[in-house]
Design an enzyme around this catalytic site. Sequence first.
Site, short mmCIF file in Angstrom:
data_model
loop_
_atom_site.label_atom_id
_atom_site.label_comp_id
_atom_site.label_asym_id
_atom_site.label_seq_id
_atom_site.Cartn_x
_atom_site.Cartn_y
_atom_site.Cartn_z
N CYS A 81 -47.36 -20.15 -43.35
CA CYS A 81 -48.82 -20.30 -43.31
C CYS A 81 -49.27 -20.93 -44.64
CB CYS A 81 -49.45 -18.95 -43.00
SG CYS A 81 -51.25 -18.85 -43.00
N ASP A 120 -50.38 -23.68 -31.93
CA ASP A 120 -51.03 -23.33 -33.20
C ASP A 120 -52.40 -23.99 -33.28
OD1 ASP A 120 -51.73 -22.89 -35.88
OD2 ASP A 120 -49.65 -23.08 -36.54
N HIS A 149 -49.00 -19.88 -33.99
CA HIS A 149 -48.97 -19.70 -35.45
C HIS A 149 -48.47 -18.29 -35.78
CE1 HIS A 149 -50.46 -20.77 -39.51
NE2 HIS A 149 -50.70 -19.48 -39.62
#
Length: 203
Positions: A91, A139, A171
């Site tokens: 991330c 995502d 994600h």
Amino acid sequence: MAGTKGPGVLVIQEWWGLVGHIKNVADRFAAAGFSALAPDLYHGQTATEPDTAGKLFMALNIERAEKDLSGAARYLAGHSSTSKLGAVGFCMGGQLALFAGCTNSNVGAVVDFYGIHPNVKPDYSKLNGPVLGLFAEKDGFVTPQTAREVEGAIKKAGKTVEINIYPGVDHGFFNDERADVYNKAAADDAWRRTLELFKKHLK
């Protein structure tokens, strides 16, 4: 710091902070024969709710983060069996791993798991090794289009990059502490690719 004196790997946190999942990833690298270091870029703060994590994420001081990463890389170099280090992040940390690869000459390979941070702008011309990008088809933060744009920018800078977009996953698919997004098959494959890259290029 985890592991005996193997190839050094920087493990860079998600927007949640230096939480248990990231510490466990560092331990996994140690078990695989690496020396792993996970710097705390929030300096003791962590989040469990997205709103708080988002605030910490946007408040990240990029200049201080660069100093933290550079200091971590210098420290790790003293505990590494190789002159080249790896950087891997998740991330927010994925984008910071790219950043570390562009700002630290001893980072020789980068793995970016679904990296995002609007204020972090890596200069890909300064990469000193290959990049592996691991992204998720579903995502909403880092879309497949964004992943391909990263790929194109790295190639335009004349550097080596491989992008893998996992179908049907979201994600955070590598985070085994989040049952809502974790996908074992994708996570296992991503881990295999990560270890292969580092074993090949950290010398």
